[in-house]
Design a protein around this motif. Structure first.
Motif, PDB file in Angstrom:
ATOM      1  N   ALA A 293      77.918  35.011  50.329  1.00  0.00           N
ATOM      2  CA  ALA A 293      77.054  36.060  50.870  1.00  0.00           C
ATOM      3  C   ALA A 293      76.028  35.507  51.847  1.00  0.00           C
ATOM      4  CB  ALA A 293      76.334  36.784  49.734  1.00  0.00           C
ATOM      5  N   SER A 294      75.724  36.303  52.874  1.00  0.00           N
ATOM      6  CA  SER A 294      74.644  35.950  53.798  1.00  0.00           C
ATOM      7  C   SER A 294      73.285  36.123  53.129  1.00  0.00           C
ATOM      8  CB  SER A 294      74.708  36.837  55.044  1.00  0.00           C
ATOM      9  OG  SER A 294      75.931  36.671  55.737  1.00  0.00           O
ATOM     10  N   LEU A 295      73.239  37.019  52.145  1.00  0.00           N
ATOM     11  CA  LEU A 295      72.005  37.309  51.428  1.00  0.00           C
ATOM     12  C   LEU A 295      72.351  37.982  50.110  1.00  0.00           C
ATOM     13  CD1 LEU A 295      68.795  37.626  51.513  1.00  0.00           C
ATOM     14  CD2 LEU A 295      69.229  39.925  52.425  1.00  0.00           C
ATOM     15  N   ILE A 296      71.554  37.694  49.085  1.00  0.00           N
ATOM     16  CA  ILE A 296      71.646  38.424  47.827  1.00  0.00           C
ATOM     17  C   ILE A 296      70.394  39.279  47.709  1.00  0.00           C
ATOM     18  CG2 ILE A 296      71.550  38.263  45.299  1.00  0.00           C
ATOM     19  CD1 ILE A 296      73.301  35.641  47.462  1.00  0.00           C
ATOM     20  N   VAL A 297      70.572  40.583  47.531  1.00  0.00           N
ATOM     21  CA  VAL A 297      69.463  41.504  47.275  1.00  0.00           C
ATOM     22  C   VAL A 297      69.526  41.874  45.802  1.00  0.00           C
ATOM     23  CG1 VAL A 297      68.467  43.772  47.744  1.00  0.00           C
ATOM     24  CG2 VAL A 297      69.419  42.406  49.630  1.00  0.00           C
ATOM     25  N   ALA A 298      68.445  41.610  45.073  1.00  0.00           N
ATOM     26  CA  ALA A 298      68.429  41.863  43.633  1.00  0.00           C
ATOM     27  C   ALA A 298      67.310  42.829  43.277  1.00  0.00           C
ATOM     28  CB  ALA A 298      68.253  40.551  42.870  1.00  0.00           C
ATOM     29  N   ASP A 299      67.676  43.975  42.722  1.00  0.00           N
ATOM     30  CA  ASP A 299      66.676  44.932  42.239  1.00  0.00           C
ATOM     31  C   ASP A 299      66.418  44.620  40.767  1.00  0.00           C
ATOM     32  OD1 ASP A 299      65.148  47.119  41.384  1.00  0.00           O
ATOM     33  OD2 ASP A 299      66.069  48.440  42.874  1.00  0.00           O
ATOM     34  N   LEU A 300      65.222  44.117  40.494  1.00  0.00           N
ATOM     35  CA  LEU A 300      64.870  43.670  39.154  1.00  0.00           C
ATOM     36  C   LEU A 300      64.224  44.766  38.308  1.00  0.00           C
ATOM     37  CD1 LEU A 300      63.484  40.123  40.042  1.00  0.00           C
ATOM     38  CD2 LEU A 300      65.787  40.757  39.325  1.00  0.00           C
ATOM     39  N   THR A 301      64.199  45.991  38.832  1.00  0.00           N
ATOM     40  CA  THR A 301      63.649  47.109  38.073  1.00  0.00           C
ATOM     41  C   THR A 301      64.401  47.264  36.745  1.00  0.00           C
ATOM     42  OG1 THR A 301      63.143  48.252  40.144  1.00  0.00           O
ATOM     43  CG2 THR A 301      63.098  49.559  38.128  1.00  0.00           C
ATOM     44  N   GLY A 302      63.664  47.297  35.655  1.00  0.00           N
ATOM     45  CA  GLY A 302      64.289  47.468  34.348  1.00  0.00           C
ATOM     46  C   GLY A 302      64.691  46.176  33.669  1.00  0.00           C
ATOM     47  N   ALA A 303      64.500  45.042  34.338  1.00  0.00           N
ATOM     48  CA  ALA A 303      64.771  43.723  33.737  1.00  0.00           C
ATOM     49  C   ALA A 303      66.171  43.623  33.150  1.00  0.00           C
ATOM     50  CB  ALA A 303      63.716  43.404  32.670  1.00  0.00           C
ATOM     51  N   ASN A 304      67.183  44.049  33.919  1.00  0.00           N
ATOM     52  CA  ASN A 304      68.566  43.966  33.473  1.00  0.00           C
ATOM     53  C   ASN A 304      69.014  42.512  33.379  1.00  0.00           C
ATOM     54  OD1 ASN A 304      71.643  43.817  34.286  1.00  0.00           O
ATOM     55  ND2 ASN A 304      71.323  45.832  33.366  1.00  0.00           N
ATOM     56  N   ALA A 305      69.575  42.125  32.242  1.00  0.00           N
ATOM     57  CA  ALA A 305      69.942  40.725  32.011  1.00  0.00           C
ATOM     58  C   ALA A 305      71.000  40.235  32.995  1.00  0.00           C
ATOM     59  CB  ALA A 305      70.435  40.561  30.573  1.00  0.00           C
ATOM     60  N   ASN A 306      71.992  41.069  33.310  1.00  0.00           N
ATOM     61  CA  ASN A 306      73.036  40.649  34.237  1.00  0.00           C
ATOM     62  C   ASN A 306      72.482  40.394  35.632  1.00  0.00           C
ATOM     63  OD1 ASN A 306      75.087  40.736  32.336  1.00  0.00           O
ATOM     64  ND2 ASN A 306      75.655  42.844  32.804  1.00  0.00           N
ATOM     65  N   VAL A 307      71.504  41.204  36.043  1.00  0.00           N
ATOM     66  CA  VAL A 307      70.896  41.019  37.358  1.00  0.00           C
ATOM     67  C   VAL A 307      70.174  39.675  37.417  1.00  0.00           C
ATOM     68  CG1 VAL A 307      69.219  41.917  39.013  1.00  0.00           C
ATOM     69  CG2 VAL A 307      70.684  43.498  37.737  1.00  0.00           C
ATOM     70  N   TYR A 308      69.431  39.363  36.380  1.00  0.00           N
ATOM     71  CA  TYR A 308      68.739  38.068  36.336  1.00  0.00           C
ATOM     72  C   TYR A 308      69.734  36.908  36.324  1.00  0.00           C
ATOM     73  CZ  TYR A 308      63.908  39.639  35.837  1.00  0.00           C
ATOM     74  OH  TYR A 308      62.660  40.163  36.089  1.00  0.00           O
ATOM     75  N   LEU A 309      70.854  37.094  35.638  1.00  0.00           N
ATOM     76  CA  LEU A 309      71.886  36.061  35.617  1.00  0.00           C
ATOM     77  C   LEU A 309      72.430  35.817  37.022  1.00  0.00           C
ATOM     78  CD1 LEU A 309      73.840  34.221  33.998  1.00  0.00           C
ATOM     79  CD2 LEU A 309      75.339  36.204  33.747  1.00  0.00           C
ATOM     80  N   GLU A 310      72.680  36.900  37.771  1.00  0.00           N
ATOM     81  CA  GLU A 310      73.210  36.772  39.129  1.00  0.00           C
ATOM     82  C   GLU A 310      72.184  36.128  40.056  1.00  0.00           C
ATOM     83  OE1 GLU A 310      74.337  40.810  39.800  1.00  0.00           O
ATOM     84  OE2 GLU A 310      76.097  40.666  38.517  1.00  0.00           O
ATOM     85  N   VAL A 311      70.902  36.429  39.871  1.00  0.00           N
ATOM     86  CA  VAL A 311      69.853  35.782  40.664  1.00  0.00           C
ATOM     87  C   VAL A 311      69.837  34.284  40.375  1.00  0.00           C
ATOM     88  CG1 VAL A 311      67.355  35.567  40.977  1.00  0.00           C
ATOM     89  CG2 VAL A 311      68.407  37.826  40.890  1.00  0.00           C
ATOM     90  N   GLY A 312      69.913  33.921  39.107  1.00  0.00           N
ATOM     91  CA  GLY A 312      69.912  32.503  38.748  1.00  0.00           C
ATOM     92  C   GLY A 312      71.083  31.759  39.361  1.00  0.00           C
ATOM     93  N   TYR A 313      72.258  32.389  39.380  1.00  0.00           N
ATOM     94  CA  TYR A 313      73.424  31.736  39.978  1.00  0.00           C
ATOM     95  C   TYR A 313      73.231  31.588  41.487  1.00  0.00           C
ATOM     96  CZ  TYR A 313      78.210  30.438  40.993  1.00  0.00           C
ATOM     97  OH  TYR A 313      79.319  29.745  41.418  1.00  0.00           O
ATOM     98  N   ALA A 314      72.680  32.608  42.116  1.00  0.00           N
ATOM     99  CA  ALA A 314      72.432  32.541  43.563  1.00  0.00           C
ATOM    100  C   ALA A 314      71.472  31.408  43.894  1.00  0.00           C
ATOM    101  CB  ALA A 314      71.873  33.872  44.051  1.00  0.00           C
ATOM    102  N   TRP A 315      70.426  31.263  43.110  1.00  0.00           N
ATOM    103  CA  TRP A 315      69.482  30.160  43.340  1.00  0.00           C
ATOM    104  C   TRP A 315      70.161  28.811  43.129  1.00  0.00           C
ATOM    105  CZ3 TRP A 315      64.626  32.294  40.298  1.00  0.00           C
ATOM    106  CH2 TRP A 315      64.028  33.293  41.065  1.00  0.00           C
ATOM    107  N   GLY A 316      71.014  28.746  42.095  1.00  0.00           N
ATOM    108  CA  GLY A 316      71.709  27.492  41.831  1.00  0.00           C
ATOM    109  C   GLY A 316      72.627  27.086  42.966  1.00  0.00           C
ATOM    110  N   LYS A 317      73.115  28.076  43.717  1.00  0.00           N
ATOM    111  CA  LYS A 317      73.985  27.810  44.862  1.00  0.00           C
ATOM    112  C   LYS A 317      73.212  27.824  46.183  1.00  0.00           C
ATOM    113  CE  LYS A 317      77.862  27.243  42.759  1.00  0.00           C
ATOM    114  NZ  LYS A 317      78.641  25.967  42.875  1.00  0.00           N
TER     115      LYS A 317
END
Length: 308
Positions: free
Chosen positions: A239-263
């Motif tokens: 991806a050129s960019l990952i857009v993550a809406d963290l509203t509601g603190a969804n666990a899967n969203v946080y997991l995807e953010v962590g993977y994006a940062w790791g890459k």
């Protein structure tokens, strides 16, 4: 050849679509409209819910009034998480080739649109399916009596958007969707698929991303069986960019953010005002928005800095 005279989009329920043949997929299981129709047909075709239909195999059934279509064609395709733009293009082309052989006198065919229910870019997925139809016509592999192909879309807003795409973009001499889609720049969106987020996604996120020249994709973990994590990781990594809406603190969203940062992928965090950032993301920049219009405006501004 002007497919605008053949292809149309209608807002309605696929169960009520009056046509000679309704074309649906079997993605090694039934999903969405495919599953609803299969459930209706199980009255006249016992055991249909457990159908095994390998890719490129098909089953053509008389409906006997269980739905408004006279016949239904189920065409086997790969697992849903692998059914991408290229597969959609091939599906449309091959479906018409099958009907040329099995139903040469068919006049009206109905289809549903594929891809959007599990996160592909809406416009690109629709164009890929149109391209498959175009391919079949150019190859001469369509029923001789075919007069009309109708895309049936239940969502009123989406039906309107598809009609606009058909009018404005199908005038191009060739459609690259499905042939070069994987090489086009895309933005991966990490957010829940729940109904309360649909308008946020369609109007606050998808709109500005498409306007900036990117495909807009997301993946619904709950929609899949199979190795869905591989698709998520691949689309994040490219991806050129990952857009993550963290509203509601969804666990899967946080997991995807962590993977994006790791890459080391560029990531933009957004959240509706009043929410609370969790864990280590508190130190990262986040766009807070009061409403969808504000999110759209802020995201459009940030996207101007992202290279294609």
């Amino acid at each position: 050849m002007d497919l605008l005279q053949i292809v149309s989009v209608e807002q309605g329920d696929v169960l009520d679509s009056v046509c000679d043949v309704l074309v649906l997929k079997h993605a090694q299981g039934f999903y969405g409209a495919d599953g609803v129709v299969a459930s209706r047909l199980s009255v006249v075709e016992p055991g249909l819910s457990g159908l095994s239909l390998p890719p490129d195999k098909y089953k053509l059934l008389l409906t006997e009034g269980t739905v408004s279509a006279e016949r239904v064609l189920f065409l086997g395709v790969v697992q849903l998480y692998r059914f991408d733009y290229g597969q959609i293009r091939s599906f449309a082309r091959y479906a018409l080739k099958i009907l040329q052989k099995e139903q040469p006198h068919v006049a009206t065919i109905a289809m549903t649109m594929h891809g959007i229910g599990y996160g592909l870019d809406e416009q690109e997925a629709f164009l890929a399916q149109l391209a498959g139809i175009q391919d079949a016509y150019q190859a001469g592999t369509v029923p001789a009596s075919l007069k009309k192909i109708v895309f049936v879309e239940r969502n009123k807003g989406r039906a309107t958007r598809l009609k606009e795409i058909l009018r404005e973009q199908f005038a191009a001499p060739a459609i690259t969707a499905g042939a070069a889609s994987e090489q086009k720049p895309h933005v991966f969106v990490a957010m829940p698929f729940s109904p309360e987020f649909e308008d946020v996604y369609r109007f606050g996120i998808q709109g500005p991303i498409n306007d900036a020249g990117f495909l807009c994709e997301r993946v619904d973990m709950a929609h899949f069986t199979g190795d869905i994590l591989e698709r998520i990781k691949t689309r994040i990594e490219t991806a050129s960019l990952i857009v993550a809406d963290l509203t509601g603190a969804n666990a899967n969203v946080y997991l995807e953010v962590g993977y994006a940062w790791g890459k080391s992928r560029p990531t933009l965090l957004v959240m509706r005002e009043g929410g609370e950032l969790m864990f280590d993301v508190k130190s990262h920049r986040c766009l807070f928005y009061k409403n969808i219009s504000e999110l759209c405006e802020k995201l459009a501004k940030d996207l101007k800095t992202i290279p294609h």
